[in-house]
Design an enzyme around this catalytic site. Sequence first.
Site, PDB file in Angstrom:
ATOM      1  CB  THR A  44      92.468 -49.646  41.564  1.00  0.00           C
ATOM      2  OG1 THR A  44      92.362 -50.195  42.867  1.00  0.00           O
ATOM      3  CG2 THR A  44      91.081 -49.473  40.972  1.00  0.00           C
ATOM      4  CD  GLU A  52      90.207 -46.138  43.200  1.00  0.00           C
ATOM      5  OE1 GLU A  52      91.250 -46.191  43.877  1.00  0.00           O
ATOM      6  OE2 GLU A  52      89.465 -47.118  43.023  1.00  0.00           O
ATOM      7  CE  LYS A 112      96.884 -52.225  49.871  1.00  0.00           C
ATOM      8  NZ  LYS A 112      96.722 -50.789  49.869  1.00  0.00           N
ATOM      9  CD1 TRP A 151      94.536 -53.355  46.106  1.00  0.00           C
ATOM     10  CD2 TRP A 151      93.595 -53.995  48.028  1.00  0.00           C
ATOM     11  NE1 TRP A 151      94.286 -52.237  46.853  1.00  0.00           N
ATOM     12  CE2 TRP A 151      93.712 -52.595  48.033  1.00  0.00           C
ATOM     13  CE3 TRP A 151      93.038 -54.639  49.127  1.00  0.00           C
ATOM     14  CZ2 TRP A 151      93.286 -51.830  49.102  1.00  0.00           C
ATOM     15  CZ3 TRP A 151      92.621 -53.868  50.193  1.00  0.00           C
ATOM     16  CH2 TRP A 151      92.752 -52.475  50.170  1.00  0.00           C
TER      17      TRP A 151
HETATM   18  P1  AMP Z   1      95.518 -48.790  46.508  1.00  0.00           P
HETATM   19  O1  AMP Z   1      94.541 -48.228  45.531  1.00  0.00           O
HETATM   20  O2  AMP Z   1      96.042 -50.133  46.137  1.00  0.00           O
HETATM   21  O3  AMP Z   1      96.594 -47.804  46.812  1.00  0.00           O
HETATM   22  O4  AMP Z   1      94.738 -49.045  47.892  1.00  0.00           O
HETATM   23  C1  AMP Z   1      94.060 -48.014  48.556  1.00  0.00           C
HETATM   24  C2  AMP Z   1      93.534 -48.534  49.870  1.00  0.00           C
HETATM   25  O5  AMP Z   1      94.612 -48.874  50.733  1.00  0.00           O
HETATM   26  C3  AMP Z   1      92.726 -47.521  50.661  1.00  0.00           C
HETATM   27  O6  AMP Z   1      91.383 -47.456  50.215  1.00  0.00           O
HETATM   28  C4  AMP Z   1      92.846 -48.091  52.069  1.00  0.00           C
HETATM   29  O7  AMP Z   1      91.920 -49.154  52.295  1.00  0.00           O
HETATM   30  C5  AMP Z   1      94.239 -48.679  52.084  1.00  0.00           C
HETATM   31  N1  AMP Z   1      95.181 -47.725  52.695  1.00  0.00           N
HETATM   32  C6  AMP Z   1      95.980 -46.842  52.089  1.00  0.00           C
HETATM   33  N2  AMP Z   1      96.727 -46.157  52.972  1.00  0.00           N
HETATM   34  C7  AMP Z   1      96.387 -46.614  54.189  1.00  0.00           C
HETATM   35  C8  AMP Z   1      96.806 -46.320  55.527  1.00  0.00           C
HETATM   36  N3  AMP Z   1      97.735 -45.421  55.799  1.00  0.00           N
HETATM   37  N4  AMP Z   1      96.212 -47.015  56.531  1.00  0.00           N
HETATM   38  C9  AMP Z   1      95.259 -47.955  56.291  1.00  0.00           C
HETATM   39  N5  AMP Z   1      94.839 -48.283  55.060  1.00  0.00           N
HETATM   40  C10 AMP Z   1      95.390 -47.625  54.023  1.00  0.00           C
END
Ligand code: AMP
Length: 541
Positions: free
Chosen positions: A185, A330, A438, A443
């Site tokens: 991640t 995660e 984001k 990220w």
């Molecule tokens: P990743 O590990 O790159 O998939 O990022 C996960 C993070 O993306 C989460 O902790 C959230 O902060 C953000 N995220 C994922 N899905 C959503 C959603 N539907 N709405 C807002 N933020 C989201």
Amino acid sequence: MNMQNTPFNLAQCIEHAGKYFSHQKVITRKVEDDTLHEITYAEVLGRVRQLANALQKLGVKQGDRVGTIALNTYRHLEAWYAISGQGAVCHTINPRLSPAQMIYIINHAEDRFIFVDHIFWPLIEKLHPQFPKVEGYIVLTDKEHMPTTAHDVKLYCYEELIKDESTEFTWPEFDENSGSSLCYTSGTTGNPKGVMYTHKSNLLHSYAAGSTDGFGINSMDTILVVVPLFHANSWGISYLGPMVGANLIFPGKRMDGVAIFEVIDKYKATSAAGVPTVWTNLLDFADKEGRKMESLRDVVVGGSAAPPWMFTAFREKHDAELLHAWGMTETSPLGTMNRSIPQLDNLPAEEKAKIRMKQGRPVFGIDIKIVDEEGNELPRDGEAVGHLLVKGNWVVHTYFGADKPAVNADGWFDTGDMASIDRFGYMEIVDRSKDLIKSGGEWISSVDMENLAMGHPEVLMAAAIALPHKKWGERPLLVVIPKEGQNPTKEGIKEHLKSEFADWQIPNDIVFVKEIPMTATGKFSKLTLRDQFKDFYAEAE
Ligand code: AMP
């Protein structure tokens, strides 16, 4: 023992598809020439087994990590199953990482071999001297498109490697808690962290994700898999698609509205999954052309928050339901999904519509709660906002190679998100406690960017903030206080940032100020800054 106890192996998914959904298809926009390619699950299964034989000959053993740096294609899917099915670990690597991040994770994972799309080879070739553990690369292409290399390293052509192998292979039996796949991640500050999924966690996740209140798909469906195979296992779709015999569409490198519309239309896609950015482009194209996506029933959106207008646009113009899902690397990643429940039926339309835009309710296997700074649980009243904690059968316990767990004493994982949960169990992400940007579903660490910017000889202070951007969801803006008597240039600072950041991570703009607002605890007040500059990228393309 009363019941059979065969350990889970992800290869079961593709074996089932090849045997019972043999005519269903995997459709790919080929990376080589953007043409559309079709292959049946029966053929995919044969090729997966051929590749499994080839990997054994290369000396790949159970537990070995094998990387992939590739886009969504049938060959990438085949590599996934051949690697994991024989007990090795499929380490999916995001090709858009900065060179420094890529070097870190490949060495941390100790990948022995790496599958790579030919278009990424020039980049990987340059970095190769910094991958001491990598013994060879398998280029996911045919003889005609094979690159060459000046390095003294083994470079295999995928099609040549498998062509003379047997289409029979006996999958070994091993502990279902063994690692099957590894994904790092970048949603954290500092070095990326690896999440090692197991055969059991991935299969349980797929059962839940495929349920009616999850993605709700079966063999009557054709799913457009926009979410990358390297982003938390394409949200599980590339396991559950073969499990239920749904056709899959892989878009290769073409994510633009024209290309995405074409495959939806041509193959009558019923379902699609991806981050909001892609849907913005698609809806924009459909609008300009005045065309409707006739076959589409639902679109799953996650990765960042989908804006309200997107729900309306899909419903009103395309008769398709936008389903909000939340999760993270995660959590494998599915945590919550927004599906309706009977109690919503009696609510006023406006309230119901608001609830249907939230990130959703936990799927079976997942539990969530919100807590205050001291860890006390907050009420589920839709008002209280707290740290979102998650627990479940496919949630990380300890990051790969870490010496202490990522969960608290009671087994809850802190997601880093701030959320509310209403009386119906619908969770809404309100903000992120981690200061990250984001962009297009990926990220950018604001802290890392600030630290580097403040290393510039003419910069006194720098704050990086995420601003709303129509196309990318968010884009970084860097707010800089120059050192007294200095006149740094925007271009100079951008050049400086390029030493550690990929081109797409560089801020669109830099503003010079005399003062940056601070919070009571002496941190940059990002809230004030975001508010001050909120419309800065309003017109930006
Ligand atoms: P990743 O590990 O790159 O998939 O990022 C996960 C993070 O993306 C989460 O902790 C959230 O902060 C953000 N995220 C994922 N899905 C959503 C959603 N539907 N709405 C807002 N933020 C989201």
